[in-house]
Design an enzyme around this catalytic site. Sequence first.
Site, PDB file in Angstrom:
ATOM      1  N   PHE A  27      39.027  42.925  48.605  1.00  0.00           N
ATOM      2  CA  PHE A  27      40.277  42.562  47.954  1.00  0.00           C
ATOM      3  C   PHE A  27      40.616  43.636  46.928  1.00  0.00           C
ATOM      4  CE2 PHE A  27      36.765  40.702  45.658  1.00  0.00           C
ATOM      5  CZ  PHE A  27      37.079  40.822  44.312  1.00  0.00           C
ATOM      6  N   ASP A  70      34.414  41.704  34.046  1.00  0.00           N
ATOM      7  CA  ASP A  70      35.707  42.380  33.996  1.00  0.00           C
ATOM      8  C   ASP A  70      35.505  43.711  34.694  1.00  0.00           C
ATOM      9  OD1 ASP A  70      38.473  42.087  33.029  1.00  0.00           O
ATOM     10  OD2 ASP A  70      38.069  43.965  31.999  1.00  0.00           O
ATOM     11  N   SER A  71      36.388  43.996  35.612  1.00  0.00           N
ATOM     12  CA  SER A  71      36.175  45.190  36.427  1.00  0.00           C
ATOM     13  C   SER A  71      37.504  45.812  36.795  1.00  0.00           C
ATOM     14  CB  SER A  71      35.397  44.834  37.700  1.00  0.00           C
ATOM     15  OG  SER A  71      36.070  43.836  38.436  1.00  0.00           O
ATOM     16  N   HIS A  75      30.087  47.833  42.422  1.00  0.00           N
ATOM     17  CA  HIS A  75      29.963  47.844  40.969  1.00  0.00           C
ATOM     18  C   HIS A  75      29.621  46.451  40.451  1.00  0.00           C
ATOM     19  CE1 HIS A  75      33.947  46.737  42.217  1.00  0.00           C
ATOM     20  NE2 HIS A  75      34.376  46.484  41.002  1.00  0.00           N
ATOM     21  N   ARG A  76      30.252  45.416  41.031  1.00  0.00           N
ATOM     22  CA  ARG A  76      29.973  44.047  40.600  1.00  0.00           C
ATOM     23  C   ARG A  76      28.554  43.645  40.973  1.00  0.00           C
ATOM     24  NH1 ARG A  76      34.088  42.097  42.625  1.00  0.00           N
ATOM     25  NH2 ARG A  76      35.364  42.277  40.760  1.00  0.00           N
TER      26      ARG A  76
END
Length: 218
Positions: free
Chosen positions: A173, A90-91, A201-202
């Site tokens: 995206f 979740d980001s 971050h992911r």
Amino acid sequence: MTAHADLQANSYEALSGPRLVFATGNTHKISEFHAILEPFLGDIPTGSIACLSDFSVPEPIEDGATFAENALIKARSLCNATGIPAVADDSGLCVKIMGGAPGIFSARWSGHHGDDQANLDLLLAQLCDVPDQLRQASFVCAAALVMPDGNEYVTHGEVHGVIIRKPRGSGGFGYDPIFVPEGFEVTSAELTPEQKNALSHRGRALRSLAPHVVDIFR
């Protein structure tokens, strides 16, 4: 044997079946997941990694108050439904002057989940009078791995930067076209996929999770 146990035996334990499932149907995220985890997983059999759209299971309600809570909700739901180890993330984008918003509501900031353009346009409109020196923001991600035996792992990743006034770039995206990472002069949407995965971050969250994921394939 229960239906759940049958499914687990036929998938998780079978060498020819999925050993891991990503709790997303977002093709952008799936591509990023594969690219980020590939160096750690090495050469694994085709079909060993599945995604949400490979199963007829309902998507859970993401009613957590944090990125970590929502990542766990998604991973737990898919793991429980399939009997397969599940990875979810979740980001979102957290804008400092907005008190951390959109935050966990990033994907539905405009009121419609997954409408990237509407979300981006609304955020730019809300920041239109904010001076450049006050447009700091961070991309934040929590990644979760939930195992059928009940073990759970959560990792985090974060990238700082600023929000520009007009979108630039055709890659990425979400809010990528208006986010310039710290130390760069280009937006996340102007980075190559390799650059973005190394920085994002992911990518940071998933690389921290990778040692636990690798154990599934040993």
